[in-house]
Design a protein around this motif. Structure first.
Motif, PDB file in Angstrom:
ATOM      1  N   ALA A 435      47.478  50.670 -22.610  1.00 26.71           N
ATOM      2  CA  ALA A 435      47.452  50.396 -21.127  1.00 26.71           C
ATOM      3  C   ALA A 435      46.826  49.084 -20.919  1.00 26.71           C
ATOM      4  O   ALA A 435      47.109  48.239 -20.113  1.00 26.71           O
ATOM      5  CB  ALA A 435      46.994  51.531 -20.303  1.00 26.71           C
ATOM      6  N   ALA A 439      48.172  45.752 -19.299  1.00 32.57           N
ATOM      7  CA  ALA A 439      47.720  45.285 -18.106  1.00 32.57           C
ATOM      8  C   ALA A 439      47.275  43.786 -18.039  1.00 32.57           C
ATOM      9  O   ALA A 439      47.629  42.967 -17.251  1.00 32.57           O
ATOM     10  CB  ALA A 439      46.651  45.985 -17.356  1.00 32.57           C
ATOM     11  N   MET A 444      52.780  45.982 -17.443  1.00 33.24           N
ATOM     12  CA  MET A 444      52.741  47.264 -17.158  1.00 33.24           C
ATOM     13  C   MET A 444      54.151  48.089 -16.786  1.00 33.24           C
ATOM     14  O   MET A 444      54.249  49.171 -16.746  1.00 33.24           O
ATOM     15  CB  MET A 444      51.720  47.702 -16.057  1.00 33.24           C
ATOM     16  CG  MET A 444      50.206  47.434 -16.353  1.00 33.24           C
ATOM     17  SD  MET A 444      49.445  48.464 -17.419  1.00 33.24           S
ATOM     18  CE  MET A 444      49.637  50.137 -16.494  1.00 33.24           C
ATOM     19  N   ILE A 520      51.166  48.241  -9.046  1.00 32.11           N
ATOM     20  CA  ILE A 520      51.748  47.156 -10.075  1.00 32.11           C
ATOM     21  C   ILE A 520      52.243  45.883  -8.868  1.00 32.11           C
ATOM     22  O   ILE A 520      53.117  46.229  -8.382  1.00 32.11           O
ATOM     23  CB  ILE A 520      52.810  47.799 -10.955  1.00 32.11           C
ATOM     24  CG1 ILE A 520      52.364  48.792 -11.766  1.00 32.11           C
ATOM     25  CG2 ILE A 520      53.113  46.567 -11.834  1.00 32.11           C
ATOM     26  CD1 ILE A 520      51.162  48.697 -12.813  1.00 32.11           C
ATOM     27  N   LYS A 525      50.966  42.972 -13.252  1.00 30.59           N
ATOM     28  CA  LYS A 525      49.447  43.404 -13.365  1.00 30.59           C
ATOM     29  C   LYS A 525      49.068  44.496 -12.306  1.00 30.59           C
ATOM     30  O   LYS A 525      49.413  44.499 -11.455  1.00 30.59           O
ATOM     31  CB  LYS A 525      48.694  42.259 -13.558  1.00 30.59           C
ATOM     32  CG  LYS A 525      48.723  41.415 -14.714  1.00 30.59           C
ATOM     33  CD  LYS A 525      47.938  40.194 -14.745  1.00 30.59           C
ATOM     34  CE  LYS A 525      48.072  39.175 -15.726  1.00 30.59           C
ATOM     35  NZ  LYS A 525      47.024  37.999 -15.774  1.00 30.59           N
ATOM     36  N   PRO A 526      47.968  45.254 -12.599  1.00 32.78           N
ATOM     37  CA  PRO A 526      47.600  46.091 -11.513  1.00 32.78           C
ATOM     38  C   PRO A 526      46.873  45.619 -10.436  1.00 32.78           C
ATOM     39  O   PRO A 526      46.079  44.535 -10.568  1.00 32.78           O
ATOM     40  CB  PRO A 526      46.404  47.005 -12.428  1.00 32.78           C
ATOM     41  CG  PRO A 526      46.812  46.766 -13.897  1.00 32.78           C
ATOM     42  CD  PRO A 526      47.339  45.609 -13.966  1.00 32.78           C
TER      43      PRO A 526
END
Length: 545
Positions: A435, A439, A444, A520, A525-526
């Motif tokens: 993860a 990321a 993701m 997301i 990306k987060p």
């Protein structure tokens, strides 16, 4: 040593002087500091007396004893900056025989060279003094020492005891190129030292190949003894000094291209070589890996030369000899085994991981060979990817190491072996382990990286994997045994009570800043959320395989 003994050393009674010096060396062979010599200027008097004898022809009978004593004394850094002078440095350079090689018009004969004992002890003194003193290194730059060292690289065949001095020549070159930028630039650019160092490595390989033919009935195998391994390692370290500072981002010049074309076949031969012990083999491979970190990736194809028809090799793939790549894998396995603490992870693993990343990304055949070795088709998926002793297991454990540089190198290596496909990466490592890297890549939500790989499939699933696939938990990357339903036999009131406990705990973590919800973003990306209700407006996408 006391003042009376120093008085004897100052005398011309050479038998007594020799006796005092030999006793001092025998009693202090393993010592590295002599604080008592700082009293009454004894250190200065002792050094001055020794060099006075070295400069007198009448004292030749004790020159070896004087140099041996200086070799022991020069381990101590105390006052060395104030002690050393140009005249003394020139004396040591002369005793090492380096000035004999500067004038190419003169023939080198055995009579013109100092004896083996004198030359070796003088070189050891120069190594110690150059390592401990910046003043000495500056004097080395001012004198013609660099020219003498490089000139002798071309003439080792003419020296009867070449194997005894070449190792200390290389040690001295390593110290000077590591600690003096001006000497490093001069040796590389003006004196063309890299070309001569490559030639020395090539000659070492040729000499070892002859031994291999005699020992194994004509087989073409390079077998290095311990002394040859030590010489090769010192040469490789010096080459690393000169290549590392050229700048990895700079474009390759025509001279550097020609140099790499000469260097890579020699490094490949050394990676295929045998040594008398496993420790020496790993030491050799380690120094080769360090040097390869500075070699542009476009030259990595020479690590896997094409095989001739009928050629027998141990590790063959796609018509190429993968012995050298196998040697690098052995080094990685060894480094993974001995690295038991996070404090040494970067030092132990960064060079070899960098080399294997460059290899897998730049040469298709090498990537496929590495893939089948590191990530073979899955069979037993009952354990998490990080549990076990295989290369895959050991690398997956490093995906969660706190040493971020090592973690990123491992993740990138595995990602390249998976053709930068998210689904394949998750399959072999588990989503939890992968993860962080996904990321960083903005993947993701699934997909693959920007690099285009061949469309041919390399991922033929085994029957065991296909049978277990429906029961695999993608987060942990393995199957899980059936779990008891915790809500079984609960009333609706009890379920609601447990749910509210969970909500309250989650709210407390949010309030205390322990966790922060994210979704997301468009870049994959987060992205932190301002409010939990955003999850209703923008539900996260499922990862794609």
């Amino acid at each position: 040593m006391d003042e009376n003994e120093i008085s004897i050393i100052n005398s011309k009674d050479f038998p007594k002087v020799s006796e005092v010096l030999q006793n001092f060396v025998n009693n202090n062979e393993n010592k590295f500091a002599f604080p008592h010599l700082s009293e009454n200027n004894m250190r200065i008097s002792l050094w001055a007396a020794l060099f006075e004898h070295l400069q007198e022809k009448s004292a030749e009978s004790i020159h070896t004893d004087c140099l041996t004593t200086l070799r022991v004394l020069s381990r101590d850094k105390t006052e060395v900056e104030n002690l050393i002078c140009e005249r003394w440095m020139i004396t040591l350079i002369e005793k090492a025989g380096l000035y004999n090689f500067i004038d190419p018009s003169e023939d080198i004969t055995e009579n013109e060279m100092p004896s083996k004992e004198i030359a070796v002890e003088a070189l050891k003194c120069l190594c110690n003094i150059a390592f401990n003193s910046e003043v000495a290194r500056a004097l080395c730059a001012h004198t013609s020492m660099a020219q003498g060292l490089v000139a002798r690289l071309r003439s080792y065949k003419e020296i009867p005891y070449k194997e005894d001095i070449i190792i200390f020549d290389m040690k001295l070159l390593f110290i000077l190129t590591a600690l003096r930028q001006d000497i490093r630039a001069k040796i590389k650019n003006e004196l063309h030292g890299m070309d001569y160092l490559i030639s020395c490595l090539g000659e070492l390989v040729s000499e070892s190949l002859k031994v291999g033919e005699e020992a194994s009935g004509g087989s073409q195998q390079v077998i290095l003894n311990d002394q040859q391994v030590a010489i090769a390692c010192e040469i490789l370290k010096t080459q690393f000094n000169m290549m590392y500072h050229s700048g990895p981002e700079e474009p390759v010049t025509a001279e550097e291209e020609a140099m790499c074309l000469k260097l890579m076949p020699v490094l490949t031969s050394l990676l295929m070589a045998e040594t008398h012990t496993w420790e020496k083999l790993m030491e050799l491979h380690s120094n080769i890996a360090n040097l390869l970190t500075s070699v542009p990736s476009e030259f990595y194809e020479y690590l896997s030369p094409k095989c001739n028809d009928g050629e027998q090799v141990k590790h063959l793939y796609d018509g190429r000899n993968m012995e050298a790549i196998h040697g690098l894998l052995q080094l990685m396995q060894h480094r993974l085994t001995i690295t038991t603490s996070t404090s040494v992870q970067y030092e132990n693993l960064s060079p070899i991981l960098t080399v294997l990343n460059k290899s897998a990304r730049s040469v298709r055949a090498q990537r496929k060979y590495l893939r089948q070795t590191v990530l073979p088709p899955l069979r037993d998926v009952s354990r998490p990817p990080e549990k076990g002793s295989t290369l895959r297991n050991q690398l997956c454990r490093l995906l969660t190491t706190p040493v971020t540089s090592v973690r990123d190198l491992v993740a990138e290596f595995l990602f390249i072996l998976c053709k930068e496909k998210v689904g394949r990466m998750v399959k072999y490592t588990g989503f939890g382990n992968a993860a962080g890297h996904l990321a960083q890549k903005g993947l993701m939500c699934g997909g693959r990286g920007p690099v285009q790989y061949s469309s041919s499939s390399e991922d033929s699933d085994t029957e065991e994997y296909l049978e277990a696939q429906p029961h695999i938990d993608p987060v942990v990357g393995c199957t899980r045994p059936p779990r008891v339903n915790p809500f079984e036999n609960m009333t609706e009131e009890q379920k609601e009570y447990e749910a509210m406990k969970l909500v309250n705990l989650f709210d407390k973590m949010l309030s205390d800043g322990v966790v922060k919800p994210a979704t997301i973003g468009p870049d994959g990306k987060p992205k932190p959320m301002e409010h939990v209700l955003e999850m209703r407006e923008n539900p996260p996408n499922r990862p794609q395989s």
